[in-house]
Structure formats: structure tokens, C-alpha cells
Design a protein around this motif. Structure first.
Motif, mmCIF file in Angstrom:
data_model
loop_
_atom_site.group_PDB
_atom_site.id
_atom_site.type_symbol
_atom_site.label_atom_id
_atom_site.label_comp_id
_atom_site.label_asym_id
_atom_site.label_seq_id
_atom_site.Cartn_x
_atom_site.Cartn_y
_atom_site.Cartn_z
ATOM 1 N N MET A 173 -21.189 -20.290 -31.282
ATOM 2 C CA MET A 173 -21.101 -21.584 -31.952
ATOM 3 C C MET A 173 -21.249 -22.725 -30.958
ATOM 4 O O MET A 173 -21.906 -23.733 -31.253
ATOM 5 N N ALA A 174 -20.676 -22.567 -29.779
ATOM 6 C CA ALA A 174 -20.787 -23.618 -28.769
ATOM 7 C C ALA A 174 -22.232 -23.793 -28.301
ATOM 8 O O ALA A 174 -22.694 -24.910 -28.059
ATOM 9 N N ARG A 175 -22.950 -22.689 -28.196
ATOM 10 C CA ARG A 175 -24.345 -22.741 -27.736
ATOM 11 C C ARG A 175 -25.322 -22.945 -28.896
ATOM 12 O O ARG A 175 -26.532 -22.992 -28.689
ATOM 13 N N LYS A 176 -24.790 -23.035 -30.127
ATOM 14 C CA LYS A 176 -25.597 -23.238 -31.331
ATOM 15 C C LYS A 176 -26.705 -22.189 -31.434
ATOM 16 O O LYS A 176 -27.873 -22.501 -31.691
ATOM 17 N N MET A 177 -26.318 -20.935 -31.232
ATOM 18 C CA MET A 177 -27.279 -19.842 -31.300
ATOM 19 C C MET A 177 -27.690 -19.584 -32.752
ATOM 20 O O MET A 177 -26.842 -19.603 -33.660
ATOM 21 N N PRO A 178 -28.955 -19.324 -33.001
ATOM 22 C CA PRO A 178 -29.428 -19.088 -34.377
ATOM 23 C C PRO A 178 -29.162 -17.665 -34.847
ATOM 24 O O PRO A 178 -30.087 -16.917 -35.190
ATOM 25 N N CYS A 179 -27.927 -17.260 -34.852
ATOM 26 C CA CYS A 179 -27.570 -15.914 -35.311
ATOM 27 C C CYS A 179 -26.449 -16.016 -36.330
ATOM 28 O O CYS A 179 -25.716 -16.998 -36.377
ATOM 29 N N SER A 180 -26.325 -14.986 -37.151
ATOM 30 C CA SER A 180 -25.292 -14.948 -38.183
ATOM 31 C C SER A 180 -24.076 -14.199 -37.679
ATOM 32 O O SER A 180 -24.197 -13.205 -36.957
ATOM 33 N N MET A 181 -22.906 -14.669 -38.060
ATOM 34 C CA MET A 181 -21.657 -13.963 -37.782
ATOM 35 C C MET A 181 -21.192 -13.336 -39.100
ATOM 36 O O MET A 181 -20.929 -14.061 -40.068
ATOM 37 N N VAL A 182 -21.138 -12.023 -39.141
ATOM 38 C CA VAL A 182 -20.844 -11.327 -40.394
ATOM 39 C C VAL A 182 -19.706 -10.328 -40.198
ATOM 40 O O VAL A 182 -19.459 -9.841 -39.092
ATOM 41 N N LEU A 183 -19.041 -10.043 -41.300
ATOM 42 C CA LEU A 183 -18.011 -9.000 -41.301
ATOM 43 C C LEU A 183 -18.674 -7.621 -41.227
ATOM 44 O O LEU A 183 -19.800 -7.443 -41.714
ATOM 45 N N PRO A 184 -17.988 -6.640 -40.665
ATOM 46 C CA PRO A 184 -18.566 -5.286 -40.621
ATOM 47 C C PRO A 184 -18.756 -4.683 -42.005
ATOM 48 O O PRO A 184 -19.503 -3.717 -42.166
ATOM 49 N N HIS A 185 -18.117 -5.270 -43.009
ATOM 50 C CA HIS A 185 -18.245 -4.761 -44.373
ATOM 51 C C HIS A 185 -19.695 -4.816 -44.854
ATOM 52 O O HIS A 185 -20.108 -4.007 -45.689
ATOM 53 N N TRP A 186 -20.465 -5.776 -44.340
ATOM 54 C CA TRP A 186 -21.870 -5.890 -44.767
ATOM 55 C C TRP A 186 -22.650 -4.645 -44.374
ATOM 56 O O TRP A 186 -23.391 -4.082 -45.173
ATOM 57 N N PHE A 187 -22.479 -4.199 -43.144
ATOM 58 C CA PHE A 187 -23.192 -3.014 -42.690
ATOM 59 C C PHE A 187 -22.720 -1.780 -43.464
ATOM 60 O O PHE A 187 -23.524 -0.918 -43.823
ATOM 61 N N ASP A 188 -21.435 -1.713 -43.722
ATOM 62 C CA ASP A 188 -20.905 -0.560 -44.461
ATOM 63 C C ASP A 188 -21.512 -0.493 -45.856
ATOM 64 O O ASP A 188 -21.957 0.565 -46.308
ATOM 65 N N ASP A 189 -21.577 -1.639 -46.544
ATOM 66 C CA ASP A 189 -22.145 -1.656 -47.894
ATOM 67 C C ASP A 189 -23.639 -1.340 -47.873
ATOM 68 O O ASP A 189 -24.141 -0.625 -48.748
ATOM 69 N N CYS A 190 -24.356 -1.880 -46.883
ATOM 70 C CA CYS A 190 -25.798 -1.591 -46.788
ATOM 71 C C CYS A 190 -26.037 -0.104 -46.554
ATOM 72 O O CYS A 190 -26.913 0.505 -47.172
ATOM 73 N N LEU A 191 -25.267 0.489 -45.658
ATOM 74 C CA LEU A 191 -25.456 1.901 -45.338
ATOM 75 C C LEU A 191 -25.038 2.789 -46.497
ATOM 76 O O LEU A 191 -25.635 3.845 -46.733
ATOM 77 N N ARG A 192 -24.027 2.401 -47.228
ATOM 78 C CA ARG A 192 -23.625 3.182 -48.401
ATOM 79 C C ARG A 192 -24.738 3.200 -49.454
ATOM 80 O O ARG A 192 -24.978 4.218 -50.090
ATOM 81 N N LEU A 193 -25.375 2.054 -49.631
ATOM 82 C CA LEU A 193 -26.414 1.949 -50.661
ATOM 83 C C LEU A 193 -27.768 2.450 -50.188
ATOM 84 O O LEU A 193 -28.612 2.826 -50.996
ATOM 85 N N GLY A 194 -27.986 2.421 -48.878
ATOM 86 C CA GLY A 194 -29.314 2.723 -48.365
ATOM 87 C C GLY A 194 -30.283 1.584 -48.624
ATOM 88 O O GLY A 194 -31.502 1.772 -48.647
ATOM 89 N N ARG A 195 -29.765 0.386 -48.790
ATOM 90 C CA ARG A 195 -30.566 -0.812 -49.045
ATOM 91 C C ARG A 195 -29.927 -1.990 -48.310
ATOM 92 O O ARG A 195 -28.711 -2.028 -48.121
ATOM 93 N N ARG A 196 -30.759 -2.942 -47.914
ATOM 94 C CA ARG A 196 -30.227 -4.147 -47.273
ATOM 95 C C ARG A 196 -29.954 -5.195 -48.339
ATOM 96 O O ARG A 196 -30.861 -5.641 -49.033
ATOM 97 N N ILE A 197 -28.692 -5.576 -48.469
ATOM 98 C CA ILE A 197 -28.297 -6.563 -49.467
ATOM 99 C C ILE A 197 -28.090 -7.918 -48.792
ATOM 100 O O ILE A 197 -28.049 -8.021 -47.566
#
Length: 948
Positions: A173-197
Motif C-alpha cells: 500500500m505504501a508503494r502503491k503496487m498494482p496488486c490485489s490483497m485477498v483472503l486465502p478463501h478465494w483460492f480455496d473456493d476457486c480450487l474447490r470449483l475448478g474455476r476462477r471466480i
């Protein structure tokens, strides 16, 4: 000194080698890759040693004999299947820019445009996660095409963290990097479904999934990608001009291609003429010969021409697919979208008996799924009725979803239907991704991403083991069909025209030989697709460089299988199956090589990804210290000792710490005893002790199970009223004190007999009015049928939860259902009647031989001794009391409108103690003395203690 050898010249030559030496590449224009971008990238890559291989013709065909890399924005181009089958690297343009920036060849997999690698383009950096979760996420991301870096750099696209207060998040945030900060739950849900949500509900610092209830509405997602692909039935073609000369001047999707229109399309002369004009205006031609055609358009997956075209590797699609090409003027494979491929007449046999309804899907996605239901052979119903078999829903919250739960209708997401259609085989409803619903996601956003499984189509509809000849429609000469070529495995010396292809190892130190099979059926026209010579191919790097998804996610690891790229060419079955097996075995081979180098060997050296417990007969997986584990069914993490355990008498909960890791013992002898353990205080909050004790017990042939139906022995400190203890009694196990377990682990040997450790709890027997040994004797006679023919309903707010009582009722052969107002007119009625042989005593039991609570069959007769009761388990809250009158009205209403010939059914609203006493005593009683509404139900004879 003058004679001393020097290695400096060789090192200098190696360093001077261009970055893209031995790279022969072609660009696929379109789909976001424009001419200016191609020109710029071509100049940059040629300056670094690469050689441009021009396309073969205006149709965009690639010279697969010369090219080593294909640069494309997507996988949607005609030669993608043959290229992957020939193991030619297909990469996105970013592979070039990344390689130039790093001054070494980047890995190929993260830049593969295959949509099944849904994490391609994602580079993660983990911040403050437990080691087990971190390993699992990294493994899943890499398996699905993503990358991992331990440091926070410009290439990071996602920071995985539990809070934005983490140091790395603060730096980003200090360096204003163009990346997203996400909870690990996103990866878990994507891997469970086999789709990127969509990741937005998971973004820090204020993730939606933590501040909004999962039951709140979610907006319908966009479905623009489904337009033109939502129906297998074609309407009118894109409107052309009346004059052929005025057909769209920009239409070029058919350039250099010959199209054959099947007779089963049943086209009128006018419509057929319109389509032919559009094809001609797009640079193509219409032919009547299947052998000269590049594209075959038909309605059904049947007929000689369909099989010839499919075996010949031609593009086979339906009329909506043809219209889609004309409308978008962009090539797309007919296998890319399910309803662009010809349908099977009559549908799939297993689905013909199904009635399917939809919920929470809208717009084009709903229309697409409605048509898919019909295409697979099932019946679509707009409204949900009790005779429906399945409900497809994008979220588990709606009026239809509530009704499906009430009526025991299968509720799954659309992936079950799509994958059944794609593989032309009914998929198991127990697969976890079909019943997974992320909290704040409408799964309509991933509708239409499943592709036709070409290998399944070949196996079912056009198997390659038939030799056929046909006559061309133009010259009446016999022309043999292309036949499978043998799997040639001879090496070819690389030349300038066929250089060794680089695997893009980017710094890998190992070089391996990869076996290259011959493409077994190229296009019918040799000029369009020359047959590649078999060769041994040098590939830098290991077969599976990225870590495999840890077993912690194995219940969702069908996602890793989803990432397997099936053959998409017209290749023969033997070669496809061999390549698929090689691909599937690659992770295991790489893992074996890795483990083989550990100290102590593969079996007992270092960390093992998974192992088979010879005693339990099921797989058990482990990870690094501190990581969570995935347990076998026999040692599930739902043991009474590991989870919170409910005392059903007073609703209290005893909390205990879950086990965090497991270590495997040496192989044990075949199991002779399976123990269900409840209330064992020695293990509460002491995971290390539990782990060591279970290992010792396995060595003594004692297996700890979590399912009451599996146990041969039940161990408990006393007669406790927990779900597992009460449920297990229905299976008549040997019940011992937990002291037996203590003696086994402390002495590391089995006691001579279990008889001296049989559970004796006179205080509880007196308090509960139950003799344990008598109950077990009755359980043996009942054989799980104590409640057979009986129906027990529960109020939504019943103490302990409906699932608790459902397990007890079903273990004893009855039915347990949830009561809601929607049940009106649809209650399940009991078939069993109550008959008493003796008068109930003061303690609620008769004075006969202990069988006074038996049930009658359908032919039993007799006034007050042959009554049918339907039970409602309830508490005494205000909300529950509101349902009492409704329950009686529902029973009366159903009796008035239907007569099953078994006599009147009496509603009886009882406290939960009735069921607990019945199950623990293994004696059925009518519920008198347990009633909450003043004795409704027309009286009765069985009794109970009547505690309040």
C-alpha cells in the motif's frame, strides 16, 4: 604453464548465445493480438535469435513441422489441438516480454492460454499464513498455471493474507503496487470449483464475505459470453445482403476453408443458399465431399459422414456454431462451447428419468442451462415440484432451495450438468465441487466455461477401430479413410528445419529426453497438416516443476484433474490414451524422484505427501509441522474427542482442540477391532498424545473410526448421551470403558479379554431407567429396524439441531425430516403401527419380556393397539409453538385428501427425550408422557418417564 588448458573460450561462447536461439515461432493474429503488436514483438524476438515461421495459408494454418513456439492470445485457433498433441509450446505474448525482462527463458506453463489453467497470469505472494495453508495454496496455484514468489516484487498480482495489517500488505500500500490483497478463501473456493471466480468479495481491507451475510442477495453476473451459444437449435442466420456481391466485406473467417453442410440440418433451398453466400463471402467454399471438407456442419452425432469427419480431425460443429463464426468473424473451436457441438439423438440414457429445475440463474445463462437439460435428455420444469429429482442452483438460498431441502431433492450447481454433458457420462453427485457454493458468489459467472471432452466423444461416438471406405460425391472413386498410424518411437536428429524445441526451463539445470509419439491422424489433406516425424525431444527442467496441490485440498483436487489438457485433435484412441496416462503420471514420477533423494529413501525418509495406512485401508496425507491434515474416513476429524461434542440431555457442549498434524506408523497387521470412542478425556486438547496413542493402537490392530455404522466396539467413560454413543447402540457394538483404551496404549499390548472392561454404569442406568446390556440385546434383535416405517419431523429450532436427530432416526431405520409450512399437503406418512403387549410400568417399560414396544406391519389390525403416529420433535420456544397447530392441520389435511388403506394417522408433538429414550433403550413407545401439547394424537399406550 603454457600448456595449461583453459575453459574461458567455451564459457564465453555459451554466454554469447542469443536468448531465443533455436526458437522457431509463429503468431496467431486476432483475439486481442493486433498487427502492430505482432510487428513489434517479432522485431524484438528476432533480434534475440528467434526465427519467424510464416503461416501456411490465409486460413491461418501453422507449419507444425518447423515451429517450436506458437504465440497466441487464446487457445481458440484451429491448430491448438494438433500443436499441443505434438508437444509444441503455445504461449501468450507476455512470455516474450517476461523472458526479455529476465534475460532468460520464462517457464511455459504460466503463459499457456488454455482456459483450464485458470490461474495463468496470477503470481502470488503469501503473507502471515500458517505453513500448511501456505503450501496448499502455492501447490494449487502452480498446478493451475500460476506462479509463486516469496518476495514482494513488481510481478506479484495477488498478496494472500488474513489482514491488511501484515507487513507485506503495508509495504504494498505504501508503494502503491498494482496488486490485489485477498483472503486465502478465494483460492480455496476457486480450487474447490475448478474455476476462477470473481475475487472482489475476498479483497482486503474490507472483504465482503466477512461483513455481509451469505444469505443476502447477490447481483446476477454478466452472461455476454453465452450469446450465440445458448441453444443447439439455430434460428435465422446473420442477415446478409440480398446480393452476393454485397455480403460483408470484412468477413474472412472462412478464408481458405471448405465447408460441408449435412443433410440432417434439414435446410430449405432459400436458407441453404443464404448460408452458402455467407460462407463464400467469408472467403470459403461449400463442398459436397467429406474428404475435401475442412469443416463439417451437422445436427446430430451420428452417421457415416460425422464419423469420417471426426476421425479425420476436421472441425465438426452445428449450425449455431456456424452462425457464431459469421457473427463474430473470429475463429472458435466447436468443442469450446457445449452447445456448439452436435447433439446426441435421444440424450443420455441415465438422464431420461430425471426432472430438473433451476434457481438463481438468469438471462442467457438460464436459457443456456434450460437447453442443456433438454439436450442431455432430462425434463426441464420451470417450477419445482415434489417429483423433481434435481435442482440446479447458483446459490443455496432461495424458496426453491428451501423446498428442495424439505423434499430431499438433490441440490447441486450447474457444473454437475455441464461435466456430465461434456464427458457424456453421469457424474457423481457426491463430488465436492458440485455441492460447493461460495458465500458471496453467484455461480452464474462461470456458466459456459466447460468444454467438450474430445477423448470421450471419440470413445463413445466414433471409436477408431473401424476400417471403412467411402465414395466421394464428385468423382465416384473409392477413397480409403485415414487409418491409425502406429506409435512410432524412433529418434530424429534435429536439423535447421526441425530444431530441438526448448522447454523454456529458464535456468533449470537438468535435461531430459521426452518421448514424442507420431501424430496418428492428421488432416485428410496432407498439404494442410503434414505428419510430424517421431522424435526424442529435449526439454529443460523437471516434468512437474511446480509443487503438487497438497492433500489438504484433495477433496477438491478434481480441480487438478480439470487442469489436464485432453487431446483436441482427431488423433487415434491409443495415442490419446497413452499421452493422457503419461500426463497423469508425470506428477507422480516427479514426486517419486524428489522423495527418492531424501535421506532414508522413499518409504521412511523425510516428509511423505501421502501414504496408505494398511490397517485402515484408506489414504492418509500429511504436510509440514504445523499444517493441517486430511484424514481418512476411519480417523476423521469429526471424532467426539476432536470436535465439540453435544450432550443431548442438556444441550451442553464440550470444546476440544482439533488435531493439527499426524505422523504415520510402520505397517500394522490387519485390523480386528474398530473402535468408536466418545468422551475420552485423555485426548481432549492433547493432539500429540492422541496422535501417538492412535499409532500404538494401529500397531495393536485397533482402528479408530468416526462412523457408528463401522464400529465393532464402542468406548466411553460412562453412559453419556451424545449423538455418536446413542447412534452406535443401534448397531449393537461391544461397549467398553475408555479404561480399555488407556490400558492398551500404556502397556502397548491388548488386555487378555474385553469382558473385564465392559462398561458398567449403575448410576446412569438408574437415572435413565435403562439397562445397557438389555438394550444391546434388543439392538441385536432389531438389526437397525426399531423405527422402520416411522416418520419423525423436527422443528427448525429444535435443541441440538435436526441433523443430530436425523442420524439417530436413520440408524434405527426410520425417516427424519425438517418441518416447514411448505410441507403442507406433502407430509411423508408412516406405515408402521404401535401395538403394546403389556402395560407400561412406572419407569416407562412394560412388564413383559422386553419386547413390548414392537411395531406392526401393514396388515396389523386392532383399535387402540394398531394406531399410526407421526411425530414432531420440538422445543418450547415461541417460534416452535407456532408450528404445533400447523403440524396437526397438515396431518388432518393429508388424511382427508388421501387414503392409503392403513388407517388414521395421529400427530404427536413430543420432547426430544422421547427419541433419546427410545434409541437408548431400543424399545419403541408411542410417546405418551413425552407430549408437549397436552396429549394430542388420540391417546396411546406406550409410556415414558415424562421428565420436564
Amino acid at each position: 604453464m603454457a600448456d595449461a588448458p583453459s575453459v574461458l573460450p567455451a564459457a564465453t561462447n555459451t554466454a554469447a548465445e542469443p536468448l531465443f536461439a533455436n526458437v522457431h515461432f509463429s503468431f496467431i493474429p486476432g483475439n486481442g493480438l493486433h498487427a502492430d503488436q505482432i510487428k513489434d514483438l517479432t522485431a524484438r524476438i528476432e533480434r534475440n535469435g528467434a526465427i519467424l515461421v510464416p503461416l501456411l495459408d490465409d486460413a491461418g494454418r501453422v507449419d507444425l513441422e518447423r515451429v517450436t513456439h506458437i504465440i497466441a492470445a487464446t487457445s481458440d485457433f484451429p491448430d491448438y489441438g494438433p500443436a499441443t498433441d505434438a508437444m509444441i509450446s503455445v504461449v501468450q505474448p507476455e512470455w516474450i516480454t517476461t523472458s526479455l525482462a529476465r534475460k532468460k527463458l520464462a517457464q511455459i506453463r504460466p503463459y499457456n492460454p488454455d482456459p483450464r489453467l485458470f490461474f495463468a497470469g496470477v503470481t502470488i505472494c503469501c503473507a502471515g499464513l500458517p505453513s500448511g495453508d501456505k503450501d496448499a495454496i502455492i501447490g494449487g496455484v502452480v498446478a493451475m498455471g500460476g506462479q509463486y514468489t516469496g518476495s514482494l516484487s513488481r510481478v506479484v498480482t495477488h498478496i494472500v493474507a488474513l489482514t491488511e495489517q501484515n507487513e507485506k500488505c503495508q509495504q504494498a500500500m505504501a508503494r502503491k503496487m498494482p496488486c490485489s490483497m485477498v483472503l486465502p478463501h478465494w483460492f480455496d473456493d476457486c480450487l474447490r470449483l475448478g474455476r476462477r471466480i470473481d475475487e472482489r468479495p475476498y479483497r482486503l481491507p474490507d472483504p465482503e464475505i466477512t461483513r455481509v451475510s451469505s444469505t443476502d442477495p447477490v447481483p446476477l453476473p454478466s452472461d455476454a459470453h453465452l450469446k450465440g451459444a445458448s441453444s443447439p437449435q439455430a434460428g435465422l442466420p446473420p442477415t446478409p445482403s440480398k446480393k452476393k456481391s454485397e455480403v460483408r466485406s470484412d468477413l474472412n473467417v472462412f478464408r481458405g476453408k471448405k465447408v460441408m453442410l449435412s443433410h440432417d440440418l434439414d435446410l430449405g433451398s432459400r436458407l441453404r443458399g443464404t448460408i452458402e453466400d455467407l460462407i463464400a463471402g467469408g472467403g470459403g467454399a461449400v463442398t459436397g465431399s467429406i474428404h475435401k471438407a475442412d469443416i463439417y456442419v451437422c445436427q446430430y452425432r451420428e452417421g457415416h459422414e460425422y464419423r469420417v469427419a471426426s476421425r479425420g480431425g476436421k472441425d465438426v460443429g452445428n449450425l449455431p456454431w456456424l452462425y457464431y463464426l459469421i457473427t463474430h468473424n473470429t475463429w472458435t473451436s466447436p468443442l469450446r462451447r457445449l452447445l456448439h457441438y452436435p447433439v446426441a439423438r435421444g440424450g443420455l440414457a441415465e438422464f431420461r428419468k430425471y426432472k430438473i429445475s433451476l434457481s438463481n440463474y438468469g438471462g442467457e445463462a438460464r436459457l443456456y442451462l434450460e437447453n442443456l437439460v433438454t439436450a442431455i435428455g432430462a425434463e426441464y420444469t420451470k417450477t419445482l415440484r415434489q417429483d423433481n429429482t434435481h435442482l440446479l442452483t447458483a446459490r443455496p438460498y432461495s424458496e426453491k432451495c428451501d423446498a428442495a431441502r424439505d423434499w430431499n431433492i438433490h441440490m447441486v450447481n450447474h457444473l454437475w450438468l455441464e461435466e456430465s454433458y461434456a464427458r457424456w457420462e453421469e457424474q457423481s453427485l457426491t463430488t465436492s465441487r458440485y455441492t460447493h457454493f461460495p458465500a458471496r458468489t453467484n455461480l452464474g459467472e462461470v456458466v459456459g466455461q466447460t468444454q467438450i471432452d474430445r477423448q470421450a466423444m471419440e470413445t463413445i461416438f466414433y471409436p477408431p477401430d473401424e476400417e471403412t471406405t467411402t465414395t466421394t460425391s464428385t468423382d465416384d472413386e473409392k477413397m480409403p479413410l485415414p487409418l491409425p498410424l502406429p506409435m512410432a518411437m524412433k529418434p530424429v536428429v534435429p536439423t535447421e528445419s526441425t530444431p530441438m524445441r526448448s522447454g523454456g526451463g529458464g535456468g533449470a539445470s537438468k535435461t531430459e529426453l521426452k518421448l514424442q509419439p507420431t501424430s496418428s491422424n492428421a488432416k485428410a489433406s496432407p498439404s494442410n497438416m503434414p505428419i510430424r516425424a517421431p522424435q526424442f525431444e529435449k526439454v529443460k527442467g523437471d516434468i512437474n516443476k511446480g509443487p503438487k496441490t497438497p492433500s489438504r485440498l484433495s477433496s477438491e483436487a478434481a480441480v487438478v484433474t480439470e487442469g489436464r489438457t485432453p487431446s483436441t485433435t482427431g488423433s487415434r484412441g491409443a495415442k490419446d490414451r497413452a499421452m493422457a496416462k503419461l500426463h497423469d503420471l508425470a506428477p507422480d514420477i516427479a514426486l517419486y524422484e524428489k522423495e527418492r533423494r531424501r535421506v532414508g529413501g522413499v518409504v521412511h525418509g523425510g516428509r511423505r505427501r501421502s501414504s496408505i495406512d494398511p490397517a485402515a485401508g484408506t489414504a492418509m496425507t500429511t504436510s509440514k509441522a504445523g499444517s493441517k491434515r486430511s484424514l481418512s474416513r476411519d480417523e476423521g476429524d469429526d471424532d467426539d474427542n476432536n470436535d465439540s461434542e453435544h450432550d443431548l440431555l442438556n444441550g451442553s457442549v464440550r470444546d476440544s482442540k482439533q488435531v493439527k498434524k499426524a505422523r504415520l506408523s510402520a505397517p500394522a497387521a490387519a485390523p480386528s477391532m474398530k473402535f468408536l470412542i466418545s468422551g475420552y478425556q485423555r485426548w481432549v486438547g492433547r493432539s500429540k498424545v492422541e496422535e501417538d496413542d492412535k499409532r500404538r493402537l494401529r500397531n495393536l490392530s485397533i482402528i479408530i473410526v468416526s462412523e457408528p455404522s463401522q464400529c465393532t466396539h464402542l468406548a466411553a467413560p460412562s453412559m453419556i448421551r451424545t449423538q455418536k454413543f446413542i447412534t452406535a447402540l443401534a448397531f449393537a457394538p461391544i461397549v467398553v470403558s475408555t479404561e480399555y483404551i488407556t490400558q492398551c496404549v500404556e502397556k502397548n499390548s491388548l488386555p487378555p479379554s474385553t469382558n473385564e472392561y465392559l462398561l458398567r454404569d449403575e448410576a446412569s442406568e438408574k437415572r435413565l431407567g435403562i439397562n445397557l446390556q438389555d438394550s444391546l440385546a434388543r439392538a441385536k434383535r432389531n438389526k437397525g429396524t426399531l423405527l422402520k416405517g416411522h416418520v419423525v419431523y423436527c422443528t427448525p429450532g429444535v435443541l441440538g439441531g435436526m441433523e443430530t436427530y436425523k442420524a439417530i432416526v436413520e440408524a434405527n431405520g426410520g425417516q427424519c425430516l425438517l418441518l416447514k409450512p411448505r410441507n403442507s399437503g406433502g407430509l411423508v406418512m408412516p406405515t408402521a403401527k404401535m401395538k403394546m403387549k403389556g402395560k407400561a410400568g412406572a419407569n416407562g417399560h412394560g412388564d413383559g419380556d422386553g419386547d413390548e414396544g414392537e411395531t406392526l406391519g401393514d396388515d396389523d389390525e386392532g383399535g387402540g393397539e394398531g394406531k399410526r403416529y407421526i411425530y414432531l420433535l420440538s422445543g418450547e420456544t415461541t417460534e416452535e409453538k407456532k408450528l404445533w397447530g400447523k403440524f396437526r392441520q397438515m396431518v388432518d389435511h393429508q388424511m382427508e385428501n388421501s387414503d392409503d388403506g392403513l388407517g388414521k394417522v395421529y400427530p404427536r408433538i413430543v420432547r426430544t427425550e422421547w427419541l433419546l429414550d427410545v434409541a437408548m433403550s431400543q424399545l419403541m413407545n408411542s410417546g405418551e408422557g413425552y407430549e408437549l401439547d397436552g396429549g394430542s394424537g388420540g391417546g396411546g399406550t406406550g409410556g415414558g418417564r415424562g421428565r420436564r
